[in-house]
Design a protein around this motif. Structure first.
Motif, short mmCIF file in Angstrom:
data_model
loop_
_atom_site.label_atom_id
_atom_site.label_comp_id
_atom_site.label_asym_id
_atom_site.label_seq_id
_atom_site.Cartn_x
_atom_site.Cartn_y
_atom_site.Cartn_z
N GLY A 90 42.56 46.35 27.57
CA GLY A 90 42.79 46.32 28.66
C GLY A 90 42.62 47.17 29.55
N HIS A 91 41.27 46.42 30.07
CA HIS A 91 40.38 46.24 31.17
C HIS A 91 40.93 45.74 32.50
CE1 HIS A 91 36.44 47.82 29.20
NE2 HIS A 91 37.73 48.80 28.47
N ARG A 92 40.81 46.08 33.34
CA ARG A 92 41.29 45.31 34.94
C ARG A 92 39.96 44.54 35.05
NH1 ARG A 92 45.13 48.96 38.99
NH2 ARG A 92 47.00 49.06 37.51
N GLU A 93 40.00 43.13 36.08
CA GLU A 93 38.72 42.53 35.98
C GLU A 93 38.94 42.05 37.25
OE1 GLU A 93 35.98 43.20 34.68
OE2 GLU A 93 36.32 43.60 32.83
N LEU A 94 38.46 42.00 38.07
CA LEU A 94 38.49 40.87 39.15
C LEU A 94 37.34 40.12 39.53
CD1 LEU A 94 39.58 40.80 42.34
CD2 LEU A 94 37.36 42.67 43.58
N VAL A 95 37.62 39.02 39.36
CA VAL A 95 36.55 37.37 39.14
C VAL A 95 36.77 36.69 40.42
CG1 VAL A 95 36.08 37.70 36.47
CG2 VAL A 95 37.77 36.45 37.45
N GLU A 96 35.45 35.63 40.28
CA GLU A 96 35.05 35.07 41.49
C GLU A 96 35.23 33.53 41.28
OE1 GLU A 96 35.15 34.48 45.60
OE2 GLU A 96 35.58 36.11 44.67
N LEU A 97 36.04 32.91 41.22
CA LEU A 97 36.05 31.38 40.60
C LEU A 97 35.57 30.29 41.49
CD1 LEU A 97 39.72 31.84 38.20
CD2 LEU A 97 37.38 32.09 37.50
N LYS A 98 34.66 29.65 40.91
CA LYS A 98 34.46 28.86 42.02
C LYS A 98 34.88 27.42 41.90
CE LYS A 98 30.55 30.01 42.51
NZ LYS A 98 30.36 31.20 44.46
N LEU A 99 35.46 26.73 43.20
CA LEU A 99 36.41 25.62 43.54
C LEU A 99 35.19 24.76 43.76
CD1 LEU A 99 39.07 27.23 45.41
CD2 LEU A 99 39.47 26.63 43.35
N SER A 105 39.37 34.53 44.87
CA SER A 105 38.82 36.07 44.18
C SER A 105 40.20 36.21 42.76
CB SER A 105 38.90 36.54 44.53
OG SER A 105 38.02 37.06 45.11
N VAL A 106 40.33 36.55 41.84
CA VAL A 106 40.78 36.28 40.92
C VAL A 106 41.33 37.84 40.30
CG1 VAL A 106 42.39 35.49 39.44
CG2 VAL A 106 41.24 34.09 40.84
N ALA A 107 42.52 39.05 40.26
CA ALA A 107 42.74 39.80 39.95
C ALA A 107 43.15 40.13 39.01
CB ALA A 107 43.90 41.17 40.72
N LEU A 108 42.99 40.26 37.41
CA LEU A 108 42.98 39.95 36.51
C LEU A 108 43.74 41.61 35.79
CD1 LEU A 108 40.56 37.86 34.65
CD2 LEU A 108 42.77 37.17 35.12
N GLY A 124 43.81 35.66 44.90
CA GLY A 124 43.53 35.42 46.56
C GLY A 124 43.64 34.47 47.03
N ARG A 125 43.72 34.79 48.12
CA ARG A 125 44.43 33.56 49.23
C ARG A 125 42.51 33.02 49.83
NH1 ARG A 125 49.06 32.66 52.69
NH2 ARG A 125 47.90 31.36 53.01
N GLU A 126 42.55 31.72 50.62
CA GLU A 126 41.24 31.05 51.09
C GLU A 126 41.11 31.19 52.55
OE1 GLU A 126 40.09 27.63 48.37
OE2 GLU A 126 41.94 27.73 47.96
N GLU A 127 42.79 31.38 52.70
CA GLU A 127 42.94 31.81 54.24
C GLU A 127 43.51 33.12 54.87
OE1 GLU A 127 45.29 28.00 55.66
OE2 GLU A 127 46.34 28.37 53.63
N ILE A 128 43.19 33.72 56.20
CA ILE A 128 43.63 34.44 56.34
C ILE A 128 45.70 34.59 56.60
CG2 ILE A 128 44.09 35.52 58.74
CD1 ILE A 128 40.91 35.94 59.29
#
Length: 212
Positions: A90-99, A105-108, A124-128
């Motif tokens: 039941g943890h919340r996690e924030l991870v960074e995935l390499k493309l 960035s991904v919030a789980l 997350g988005r890759e652009e503003i």
């Protein structure tokens, strides 16, 4: 709701078939496909129960060159352990995935579905700012085409000197255009302008939604 196959053809690409024609769920899936933020529902093994159009595109990029079945919609196998923390603990996690180029960035977030816990992934988005939001913003504030192009360049991280070189105009021209954009949008600075752009609802082009 039952677990579904992870192939593109039988995921939410065909929302009406996926949800057996339920009008509200069909409309919800169609709406999620129009969001530029990737959204997916995953189990602890990384299999996708649902993924909107933006998430499917990201999963395809993440699998490029590493997955023998590039049509699969699943979490990267080398980062599956983090899903256990979300689904089982039941943890919340924030991870960074390499493309292949850059990262995302991904919030789980843990979410209960019937008798099990799944992970809701928000990418997350890759652009503003994407092209749809840029055009909507420009129309709302009555920016000229040249001003819209300058604003788009600012959102990509370019500064006045760079924009002048790309557009083949004098730096003073670009500075004048930036000043006009700030006046029309009521932004006291370029930083405030970019912050305003980053808060825009982010959508995908309709063509990209209608033709997978």
């Amino acid at each position: 709701m039952q677990a579904t196959t992870t192939s593109f053809e039988r995921m939410a690409v065909n929302a009406e078939a996926q949800w057996n024609g339920h009008p509200v769920l069909t409309a919800l899936v169609a709406g999620l496909d129009r969001c530029a933020h990737g959204m997916a529902l995953l189990d602890a093994a990384g299999e996708a129960w649902f993924a909107n159009a933006s998430a499917r595109a990201l999963f395809k990029r993440l699998a490029s060159g590493t997955d023998p079945d590039p049509q699969r919609v699943r979490w990267p196998h080398d980062r599956v352990s983090v899903l256990a923390k979300v689904c089982h603990q039941g943890h919340r996690e924030l991870v960074e995935l390499k493309l292949p180029r850059g990262s995302v960035s991904v919030a789980l977030l843990p979410v209960p579905v019937q008798d099990r816990q799944l992970a809701f992934a928000l990418f997350g988005r890759e652009e503003i700012c994407g092209p749809v939001e840029l055009q909507q913003f420009a129309l709302r504030h009555q920016l000229t085409m040249a001003e819209t192009q300058v604003l788009g360049a600012l959102c990509k991280g370019l500064v006045a000197n760079d924009i002048a070189l790309v557009h083949g105009v004098a730096r003073t021209t670009v500075l004048t255009q930036i000043a006009a954009i700030r006046t029309k949008t009521g932004s006291p600075s370029v930083r405030a302008l970019l912050a305003l752009m980053s808060r825009m609802p982010q959508l995908v082009p309709m063509i990209g939604v209608m033709h997978h």
